[in-house]
Design a protein around this motif. Sequence first.
Motif, short mmCIF file in Angstrom:
data_model
loop_
_atom_site.label_atom_id
_atom_site.label_comp_id
_atom_site.label_asym_id
_atom_site.label_seq_id
_atom_site.Cartn_x
_atom_site.Cartn_y
_atom_site.Cartn_z
N ASP A 30 38.34 -31.49 -112.22
CA ASP A 30 37.99 -30.90 -110.93
C ASP A 30 36.49 -30.87 -110.74
N ARG A 31 35.77 -30.62 -111.80
CA ARG A 31 34.31 -30.59 -111.71
C ARG A 31 33.77 -31.95 -111.23
N ASP A 32 34.28 -33.01 -111.81
CA ASP A 32 33.87 -34.36 -111.39
C ASP A 32 34.26 -34.63 -109.94
N LYS A 33 35.46 -34.20 -109.56
CA LYS A 33 35.96 -34.39 -108.20
C LYS A 33 35.08 -33.63 -107.19
N PHE A 34 34.72 -32.39 -107.52
CA PHE A 34 33.88 -31.58 -106.64
C PHE A 34 32.46 -32.14 -106.57
N GLN A 35 31.95 -32.59 -107.70
CA GLN A 35 30.60 -33.16 -107.73
C GLN A 35 30.55 -34.40 -106.83
N HIS A 36 31.58 -35.22 -106.90
CA HIS A 36 31.65 -36.41 -106.04
C HIS A 36 31.70 -35.99 -104.57
N HIS A 37 32.44 -34.92 -104.28
CA HIS A 37 32.53 -34.43 -102.90
C HIS A 37 31.15 -34.00 -102.40
N PHE A 38 30.40 -33.28 -103.23
CA PHE A 38 29.07 -32.83 -102.82
C PHE A 38 28.13 -34.01 -102.54
N GLU A 39 28.33 -35.09 -103.28
CA GLU A 39 27.49 -36.28 -103.08
C GLU A 39 27.73 -36.94 -101.72
N GLU A 40 28.93 -36.78 -101.16
CA GLU A 40 29.24 -37.43 -99.90
C GLU A 40 29.37 -36.47 -98.72
N CYS A 41 29.26 -35.16 -98.94
CA CYS A 41 29.47 -34.19 -97.87
C CYS A 41 28.28 -33.23 -97.80
N SER A 42 27.38 -33.48 -96.87
CA SER A 42 26.17 -32.66 -96.81
C SER A 42 26.43 -31.20 -96.41
N PRO A 43 27.40 -30.86 -95.53
CA PRO A 43 27.64 -29.44 -95.25
C PRO A 43 28.10 -28.66 -96.49
N CYS A 44 28.96 -29.26 -97.28
CA CYS A 44 29.41 -28.58 -98.51
C CYS A 44 28.27 -28.51 -99.53
N LEU A 45 27.48 -29.56 -99.60
CA LEU A 45 26.33 -29.55 -100.51
C LEU A 45 25.35 -28.45 -100.11
N GLU A 46 25.16 -28.28 -98.81
CA GLU A 46 24.26 -27.22 -98.32
C GLU A 46 24.80 -25.83 -98.70
N LYS A 47 26.11 -25.63 -98.53
CA LYS A 47 26.74 -24.35 -98.90
C LYS A 47 26.62 -24.13 -100.40
N TYR A 48 26.84 -25.16 -101.19
CA TYR A 48 26.69 -25.09 -102.64
C TYR A 48 25.26 -24.69 -103.01
N GLY A 49 24.28 -25.34 -102.38
CA GLY A 49 22.88 -25.03 -102.68
C GLY A 49 22.52 -23.61 -102.32
N LEU A 50 23.03 -23.13 -101.20
CA LEU A 50 22.77 -21.76 -100.78
C LEU A 50 23.36 -20.77 -101.78
N GLU A 51 24.61 -20.96 -102.14
CA GLU A 51 25.27 -20.04 -103.08
C GLU A 51 24.61 -20.10 -104.46
N GLN A 52 24.17 -21.27 -104.86
CA GLN A 52 23.48 -21.41 -106.14
C GLN A 52 22.16 -20.65 -106.11
N ALA A 53 21.43 -20.72 -105.01
CA ALA A 53 20.16 -20.00 -104.87
C ALA A 53 20.39 -18.49 -104.89
N VAL A 54 21.42 -18.03 -104.21
CA VAL A 54 21.73 -16.59 -104.21
C VAL A 54 22.07 -16.13 -105.62
N LYS A 55 22.86 -16.91 -106.31
CA LYS A 55 23.24 -16.56 -107.69
C LYS A 55 22.00 -16.47 -108.59
N LYS A 56 21.08 -17.40 -108.46
CA LYS A 56 19.85 -17.37 -109.26
C LYS A 56 18.99 -16.16 -108.91
N LEU A 57 18.92 -15.84 -107.62
CA LEU A 57 18.14 -14.70 -107.17
C LEU A 57 18.71 -13.39 -107.72
N VAL A 58 20.01 -13.25 -107.64
CA VAL A 58 20.66 -12.04 -108.17
C VAL A 58 20.42 -11.94 -109.67
N LYS A 59 20.54 -13.04 -110.37
CA LYS A 59 20.32 -13.02 -111.82
C LYS A 59 18.88 -12.63 -112.14
#
Length: 105
Positions: A30-59
């Motif tokens: 699933d990780r590979d499947k999702f990673q491939h999806h992020f490579e071809e889908c910029s809205p999902c990649l943007e959501k991923y980047g936002l959530e990743q940034a929030v997670k880093k900020l909270v940490k």
Amino acid sequence: MSCGDPHETDCSEVLDHLYEFLDSEVPAVDRDKFQHHFEECSPCLEKYGLEQAVKKLVKRCCGHDDVPADLRAKVLGRLDLIRSGQPIPERDVTVAETPVTTQES
């Protein structure tokens, strides 16, 4: 959310498991499947980047605080309920309510 383009993996499936993906809790296939999806889908990649940034900020901001044992137990209890598919109570049933008393003059 969907970008409107057809993908091998649907946007809703990716976003439903986004936090699991961020926490490396999805199987490798699933990780590979999702990673491939992020490579071809910029809205999902943007959501991923936002959530990743929030997670880093909270940490960074909260990662040094000790979690009270009772809070940890409550959170883990709720997670167990969610994973088992049981209904989650609207209020905390582990805390006994103290009766309200009035003071007489």
